[in-house]
Design an enzyme around this catalytic site. Sequence first.
Site, PDB file in Angstrom:
ATOM      1  N   LYS A   1     -45.096 -12.577 -19.769  1.00 39.35           N
ATOM      2  CA  LYS A   1     -44.714 -11.031 -18.462  1.00 39.35           C
ATOM      3  C   LYS A   1     -45.649 -10.330 -18.380  1.00 39.35           C
ATOM      4  O   LYS A   1     -46.557  -9.797 -17.029  1.00 39.35           O
ATOM      5  CB  LYS A   1     -43.986 -10.334 -19.914  1.00 39.35           C
ATOM      6  CG  LYS A   1     -42.927 -10.613 -20.627  1.00 39.35           C
ATOM      7  CD  LYS A   1     -42.460  -9.355 -21.254  1.00 39.35           C
ATOM      8  CE  LYS A   1     -41.083 -10.064 -21.974  1.00 39.35           C
ATOM      9  NZ  LYS A   1     -40.261  -9.464 -22.440  1.00 39.35           N
TER      10      LYS A   1
ATOM     11  N   ASN B   1     -32.175   0.532 -27.090  1.00 40.20           N
ATOM     12  CA  ASN B   1     -33.327   1.386 -25.529  1.00 40.20           C
ATOM     13  C   ASN B   1     -32.620   1.229 -24.390  1.00 40.20           C
ATOM     14  O   ASN B   1     -32.542   1.091 -24.075  1.00 40.20           O
ATOM     15  CB  ASN B   1     -34.460   1.066 -26.356  1.00 40.20           C
ATOM     16  CG  ASN B   1     -35.677   1.168 -25.235  1.00 40.20           C
ATOM     17  OD1 ASN B   1     -35.601   0.653 -24.544  1.00 40.20           O
ATOM     18  ND2 ASN B   1     -36.045   2.726 -25.666  1.00 40.20           N
TER      19      ASN B   1
ATOM     20  N   THR C   1     -38.017  -0.825 -20.327  1.00 39.34           N
ATOM     21  CA  THR C   1     -38.180  -1.524 -19.543  1.00 39.34           C
ATOM     22  C   THR C   1     -36.005  -1.520 -18.885  1.00 39.34           C
ATOM     23  O   THR C   1     -35.978  -2.468 -17.912  1.00 39.34           O
ATOM     24  CB  THR C   1     -37.293  -1.856 -21.344  1.00 39.34           C
ATOM     25  OG1 THR C   1     -38.124  -1.854 -22.155  1.00 39.34           O
ATOM     26  CG2 THR C   1     -37.018  -2.983 -21.141  1.00 39.34           C
TER      27      THR C   1
ATOM     28  N   LYS D   1     -46.733 -10.578 -30.889  1.00 39.46           N
ATOM     29  CA  LYS D   1     -45.951 -10.557 -31.462  1.00 39.46           C
ATOM     30  C   LYS D   1     -45.371 -10.251 -32.361  1.00 39.46           C
ATOM     31  O   LYS D   1     -46.274 -10.806 -33.382  1.00 39.46           O
ATOM     32  CB  LYS D   1     -44.004 -10.801 -31.047  1.00 39.46           C
ATOM     33  CG  LYS D   1     -42.633 -10.132 -30.958  1.00 39.46           C
ATOM     34  CD  LYS D   1     -42.542  -9.517 -29.332  1.00 39.46           C
ATOM     35  CE  LYS D   1     -41.197  -8.496 -29.459  1.00 39.46           C
ATOM     36  NZ  LYS D   1     -40.474  -8.622 -28.001  1.00 39.46           N
TER      37      LYS D   1
ATOM     38  N   LYS E   1     -50.926  -8.778 -26.663  1.00 36.69           N
ATOM     39  CA  LYS E   1     -49.868  -7.079 -27.096  1.00 36.69           C
ATOM     40  C   LYS E   1     -48.798  -7.142 -26.752  1.00 36.69           C
ATOM     41  O   LYS E   1     -48.258  -8.378 -26.356  1.00 36.69           O
ATOM     42  CB  LYS E   1     -49.716  -6.127 -25.343  1.00 36.69           C
ATOM     43  CG  LYS E   1     -49.714  -4.758 -25.066  1.00 36.69           C
ATOM     44  CD  LYS E   1     -50.529  -4.000 -25.342  1.00 36.69           C
ATOM     45  CE  LYS E   1     -49.265  -2.510 -25.170  1.00 36.69           C
ATOM     46  NZ  LYS E   1     -48.767  -2.637 -26.591  1.00 36.69           N
TER      47      LYS E   1
ATOM     48  N   SER F   1     -46.387   0.613 -20.865  1.00 39.23           N
ATOM     49  CA  SER F   1     -46.977   0.224 -22.134  1.00 39.23           C
ATOM     50  C   SER F   1     -48.618   0.362 -21.856  1.00 39.23           C
ATOM     51  O   SER F   1     -49.467   0.939 -22.772  1.00 39.23           O
ATOM     52  CB  SER F   1     -46.785  -0.490 -23.264  1.00 39.23           C
ATOM     53  OG  SER F   1     -45.891  -0.943 -23.643  1.00 39.23           O
TER      54      SER F   1
END
Length: 414
Positions: free
Chosen positions: A94, A221, A190, A106, A70, A348
Amino acid sequence: MTENLNLFTSTQVVIKDALDKLGYDEGMYDLLKEPIRMVEVRIPVRMDDGKVKVFTGFRGQHNDAVGPTKGGVRFHPGVTADEVRALSMWMTLKAGIVDLPYGGGKGGIICDPREMSMGELERLSRGYVRALSQVMGPTKDIPAPDVFTNAQIMAWMMDEYSRIDEFNSPGFITGKPIVLGGSQGRDRATAEGVTIIINEAAKKRGIDMKGARVVIQGFGNAGSFLSKFLHDAGAKVIGISDAYGALHDPDGLDIDYLLDRRDSFGTVTTLFDNTITNAELLELDCDILVPAAIENQITEKNANNIKATIVVEAANGPTTSEATKILTDRGILLVPDVLASAGGVTVSYFEWVQNNMGYYWTEEEVREKMTTKMVDAFENVYNVASTRNIDMRLAAYMIGIRKTAEASRFRGWA
Ligand SMILES: NC(=O)C1=CN([C@@H]2O[C@H](COP(=O)(O)OP(=O)(O)OC[C@H]3O[C@@H](n4cnc5c(N)ncnc54)[C@H](O)[C@@H]3O)[C@@H](O)[C@H]2O)C=CC1
Ligand SMILES: O=C(O)CCC(=O)C(=O)O
């Protein structure tokens, strides 16, 4: 010796250190030192002028022993294979730190979306999914937004995958618009996570957030929502920046005005004459500094000039290993990216869970679940760093890698 600015090789050094401290052998490092799959694709796109331009894209999948991989997809002219490798490894960390059933992934495309039309961006986004659809999917590898990608791009990607899959597949991607199965709160997650971490870090250093002077690099963002949350909480945001420059006001910037004027790529400083540079911004006198833009911003060249008491990494990889050491030796509390910015992937994950069960939570439910995860994660990392007398980055890597290492061991991969 010149400083190592290669994100991939410098990450390998910390992974090795963390695995050594956890007692794993060379075989485990050999498995985890790079992505288990790294794909490079060429994506032909018909541009508005009728000509075809071929873009290069990447997807790195670090390790899927725990679950599907992810992580976000970035559209940026500076994307490299090594950057994507490192970013995929950080996603594993993470997921481990906030305890999600994922490994890290990623992706990126070398392009400059600021110079592309909406039609070109749509064709590029769909082309990326077509090129990678065999190795991605809701139970394989689940993308999300990152630098210069957004909910619209997620929507195109989800639609393209759903066509290929011949099913509506909202769980293919997260960070979607709410009407397509996006989660409440993902757009600000985030920044919300970073805000929680800043509050916890401030408590440890006895800083009152009311009136605390904050500098934020990046107004996209992560940075823009963050500036709003901190401003509304009574902090004084005295500096912000984007790719073109920075703004400084020791009395506090008018954040609501800046938010109103920023464009969809997080650009606002071009509207002003009295700007300072990004380099100057980082060295401003402040209590809390938040790099929320790109990598390698705090290096051995400027680490000694940083005046903040706390540095919280909202961006991925903004501080080099050498600078981490300098800041830690100077007594600055440095909260690493893999902890500080994990709120995004946490929500997410909640989005994916909601897509899988077809039942949706309120914003309050999402926020409550995320807050619990972030506060617990901060305490865990802080305690390991304190008891072992190591920096927060190494402590975070130790916590972050352990689940993937254990899952890999049980599967017989190392
Ligand atoms: N969007 C998300 O959910 C998450 C983002 N992050 C990280 O946060 C950082 C920022 O991401 P977003 O806010 O999503 O991106 P964004 O694309 O929304 O905004 C990026 C911001 O950085 C600025 N910027 C770009 N190049 C720059 C340069 N060379 N110097 C100074 N500023 C520059 C842009 O002008 C913009 O203000 C990245 O490192 C990303 O990987 C981390 C976790 C999740
Ligand atoms: O939301 C996600 O799945 C990934 C976010 C991301 O790419 C990151 O945390 O760097």
